[in-house]
Design a protein around this motif. Structure first.
Motif, PDB file in Angstrom:
ATOM      1  N   ALA A  61      40.331  58.586   5.885  1.00 15.65           N
ATOM      2  CA  ALA A  61      39.328  57.744   5.027  1.00 15.65           C
ATOM      3  C   ALA A  61      39.362  58.233   3.647  1.00 15.65           C
ATOM      4  CB  ALA A  61      38.019  57.525   5.707  1.00 15.65           C
ATOM      5  N   VAL A  64      42.339  57.700   1.793  1.00  9.11           N
ATOM      6  CA  VAL A  64      42.495  56.278   1.166  1.00  9.11           C
ATOM      7  C   VAL A  64      41.508  56.009   0.058  1.00  9.11           C
ATOM      8  CG1 VAL A  64      42.087  53.900   1.763  1.00  9.11           C
ATOM      9  CG2 VAL A  64      43.126  55.265   3.504  1.00  9.11           C
ATOM     10  N   MET A  65      40.421  56.553  -0.005  1.00  6.36           N
ATOM     11  CA  MET A  65      39.332  56.274  -1.128  1.00  6.36           C
ATOM     12  C   MET A  65      40.096  57.195  -2.294  1.00  6.36           C
ATOM     13  SD  MET A  65      35.820  56.558   0.839  1.00  6.36           S
ATOM     14  CE  MET A  65      36.005  57.768   1.667  1.00  6.36           C
ATOM     15  N   PHE A  68      44.278  55.655  -2.786  1.00  5.46           N
ATOM     16  CA  PHE A  68      44.550  54.451  -2.873  1.00  5.46           C
ATOM     17  C   PHE A  68      43.374  53.855  -3.809  1.00  5.46           C
ATOM     18  CE2 PHE A  68      47.173  54.127   1.257  1.00  5.46           C
ATOM     19  CZ  PHE A  68      48.419  54.579   0.726  1.00  5.46           C
ATOM     20  N   MET A  69      42.109  54.341  -3.450  1.00  7.18           N
ATOM     21  CA  MET A  69      41.062  53.433  -4.274  1.00  7.18           C
ATOM     22  C   MET A  69      40.904  54.314  -5.568  1.00  7.18           C
ATOM     23  SD  MET A  69      39.011  52.677  -0.942  1.00  7.18           S
ATOM     24  CE  MET A  69      37.717  51.217  -1.473  1.00  7.18           C
ATOM     25  N   LEU A  71      39.717  57.195  -6.646  1.00  8.97           N
ATOM     26  CA  LEU A  71      38.395  57.793  -6.767  1.00  8.97           C
ATOM     27  C   LEU A  71      38.816  59.045  -7.210  1.00  8.97           C
ATOM     28  CD1 LEU A  71      35.964  57.133  -3.966  1.00  8.97           C
ATOM     29  CD2 LEU A  71      36.089  56.367  -6.237  1.00  8.97           C
TER      30      LEU A  71
END
Lengths: 127, 592
Positions: A61, A64-65, A68-69, A71
């Motif tokens: 997770a 991903v954060m 992809f996101m 951050l």
């Protein structure tokens, strides 16, 4: 955030790598849960398996954060909002802490604290 | 109206407005799912039954994980393509993302369908710890024969008229009583009339009468005469049951009741005024009702009320001639006994319960709850399990067929013996590694074990000795379908088309609780459907937004490509979040 064309081009390779990493850790998650020689702790599911499984999930997770996101390079406001969400979620989960003090009793009244007691399971009424 | 800061960042936040918006939304989503995960944890920690560990087939969940991670990569690639102004590539990546969403939902559908069609029955057992053994499987099909008895029929006939799932309750009803306070009988009345057809008449047993309000106030007749008068008749004895007739009765009843309520309220108000004047008090009613004077007055009121209210009867009874065998879903009934049943709408049917067994192909035996209860009573679970109804009942079926049950032990006892043989070998094997079999290993027989126990013998007989030989031989292990993760025969669980599962007929009085694998069965499936259902809705919602960018984005791409890129980034953030939730859901629901 990747702004220029070169940066985006470079980021694409990173996205691909992270995607493969996520695939790999998915396989690891399943392997530690199903392959006997990789089963840590006791035989079958137990605390150790839960800790390992959730740790891998948390790591995935995070990937991903962070990647992809985006951050890894965001503005402070986003971090603030994001942390707010996490704190709220933890607050929700922490609510269980109060469950023990809940005056509503169910199950077996003989159970030590009014909740389910594995030594004295509640009886299910069957007509 | 022009929306500000959607392409260029705002100075104070350093962000485009839509990004602030999506992150606020995602924070609220984190909280929402956090609450649901908290619910899961609570239900699991305080469950008063053995939690279904690793109960779902892993493969569909694993594929879905790959699919969602893959789509997360493609959605970020689609954004990158827009950034580099490559429309064609954007189209390709976005299309792949949408196909992934479609695959995800299709697999979810397959999983859900398997749950809805999978039956579990908790048996009301005979052992020292009663009623906790569970069988799982697929319900077979049945029909009523000429004598009104339930008979199993072939699976191929399942779509025919009069063929139903073999978990229905057959009840020979001679009388039906409807409660007129519940204006919601329509569905059941229609169903009953449909089952009655032309061969049964359902008629009102006694005339339904309600005193006419106008006549009551004329005051020249006594109550018996009022009830007998022509105006009081709502439906005569012998009126045939229909939704219209029932509606008329209900209307008459409800009108009269509302009249009576008004009268009672008036009386109460008058009494209150009277006692206040009489006693000169204005205290709380709780104080007043303890006064003898008040009690006396209310008694007098009661006598008067008997004269001035209409007093309608709340129940009407219909007789069925000849008695009709009703076939009803267990979920439609709230009470079942040998002489009467109560439907969900409080309608009571009187008559005679017919043998209504649940007939099913069994694909799992679960004694974990029995074992848990036995251990709580400080009993050795294994002898307790041996005494349960499931292992001790005499099988009625299969005796004639191919000499299956020639040795009068029931099939499930044989399966259990095989399981004990396997467990013995497995325990010895695990002991060499310093381990012990789990609760699941000991007390649950899965579908693939049932098949494997039978398949070791060429005659397809359950043979405990051979199971032990196979299981203890390291070179010749039992073939368990679930251990071969990629065996498609058990893709979504036990496959009843592929395998022939043992047949069980559970008499109705042995059925403790029965349900398909829906939220009704236990809290695990309640939280499973809640979380995965909500997650599935997020997938659909996300796919709709991303689909909009793909199919209607060209115009914006031509006029303001950066704006579209920003939009896709925002939609992508939501999509990553959906992926993120699944990253946690997959291990929690499928592997733990």
């Amino acid at each position: 955030m990747a702004g220029s064309i070169e940066e985006v081009q470079k980021a694409k390779r990173l996205y691909m790598f992270i995607g493969l990493l996520l695939f790999f850790f998915t396989v690891v998650t399943v392997a530690v849960a199903t392959v006997e020689s990789l089963d840590f702790g006791g035989h079958g599911f137990d605390k150790v398996d839960a800790i390992i499984g959730l740790s891998i999930a948390a790591f995935k997770a995070s990937l991903v954060m962070i990647i992809f996101m985006h951050l890894n390079h965001e503005r402070p406001l986003v971090y603030f909002v994001y942390i707010l969400g996490i704190v709220m979620a933890f607050f929700c989960i922490a609510l269980i802490g109060w469950a023990k003090d809940d005056p509503i009793r169910y199950g077996n009244p003989n159970a030590s604290d009014g909740f389910y007691n594995p030594d004295k399971p509640a009886t299910r009424s069957v007509h | 109206m022009e929306i500000p800061f959607i392409v260029n960042v705002r100075k104070d936040t350093g962000l485009i407005n839509s990004k602030v918006g999506i992150w606020l939304f995602l924070a609220s989503e984190v909280t929402l799912f956090g609450g649901l995960f908290s619910g899961y944890l609570f239900l699991r920690l305080y469950a008063d039954y053995p939690w279904p560990e690793r109960a779902l087939p892993v493969l569909p969940g694993l594929i879905n994980t790959f699919v969602l991670i893959g789509s997360s990569v493609t959605v970020v690639f689609a954004w990158a393509a827009l950034k580099m102004r490559e429309w064609r590539k954007f189209q390709i990546y976005m299309s792949i993302t949408l196909v992934c969403a479609l695959i995800f939902m299709a697999l979810k559908g397959i999983e859900y369908k398997a749950k809805f069609g999978h039956q579990a029955v908790q048996i009301d057992g005979d052992g020292p710890v009663q009623g906790h053994e569970i069988v799982e499987g697929h319900v077979h099909y049945a029909e009523l024969d000429k004598d009104g008895q339930i008979h199993e029929v072939d699976k191929e006939r399942k779509k025919e008229d009069g063929v139903f799932s073999a978990n229905r309750i057959a009840f020979k009803a001679s009388e039906l009583s409807f409660v007129l306070t519940r204006p919601s009988h329509e569905a059941y009345v229609k169903e009953i009339l449909k089952q009655a057809g032309d061969s049964h008449t359902i008629t009102l047993k006694e005339a339904y009468r309600v005193i006419n309000e106008d006549e009551l106030y004329k005051g020249d007749l006594n109550r018996t005469e009022l009830l007998e008068s022509e105006n009081a008749l709502i439906a005569d004895a012998g009126a045939e049951l229909s939704t219209d007739v029932l509606d008329d009765l209900e209307d008459a009843y409800l009108d009269a009741r509302s009249h009576d309520r008004k009268v009672r309220t008036k009386f109460l108000a008058a009494s209150w005024d009277w006692i206040r004047d009489e006693e000169g008090i204005d205290e709380a009613a709780t104080y007043v009702i303890e006064m003898d004077l008040w009690k006396e007055r209310r008694k007098e009121d009661g006598e008067k009320l008997k004269i001035v209210t209409l007093g309608p009867v709340a129940e009407v009874t219909f007789t069925i001639d000849p008695p009709l065998t009703l076939v009803l879903k267990p979920g439609d009934l709230v009470k079942v006994s040998d002489v009467d049943i109560k439907l969900r709408d409080d309608t009571v049917a009187k008559g005679e319960m017919l043998p209504s067994p649940i007939i099913m192909g069994v694909d799992a035996l679960d004694f974990r709850h029995t074992a848990q209860r036995a251990e709580a009573e400080e009993l050795d679970p294994f002898p307790v399990i041996e005494q349960t109804w499931l292992l001790t009942h005499k099988a009625h079926h299969g005796d004639e067929e191919e000499g299956h049950d020639a040795d009068h032990r029931n099939e499930f006892k044989k399966i259990w013996d095989c399981h004990m043989a396997w467990l013995k070998a497995e325990t010895a094997r695990l002991k060499t590694k310093g381990r012990e079999p789990s609760m699941n290993d000991k007390f649950r027989v899965n579908w693939d074990q049932i098949i494997a126990y039978r398949d070791v013998n060429e005659e397809l007989e359950y043979d405990a000795k051979m199971v032990y030989e196979y299981a203890s031989d390291p070179d010749d292990d039992l073939v368990l379908y679930s251990s071969g993760l990629f065996d498609l025969k058990g893709f979504a669980g036990a496959n009843h088309n592929e395998f022939d599962f043992p047949h069980l007929e559970i008499p109705r009085n042995k059925v403790g609780f029965e349900s398909t694998f829906t939220p009704r069965w236990n809290t695990y499936y309640a939280i499973y459907f809640t979380i995965t259902g909500l997650h599935g809705l997020h997938v659909i919602g996300g796919a709709l937004v991303l689909g909009y960018y793909l199919f209607f984005g060209r115009k914006m791409y031509d006029s303001n490509p950066e704006w579209l890129a920003n939009r896709v980034e925002i939609g992508g953030l939501f999509w990553h979040f959906v992926d993120l939730v699944w990253i946690f859901l997959f291990p929690i629901l499928y592997l733990m």
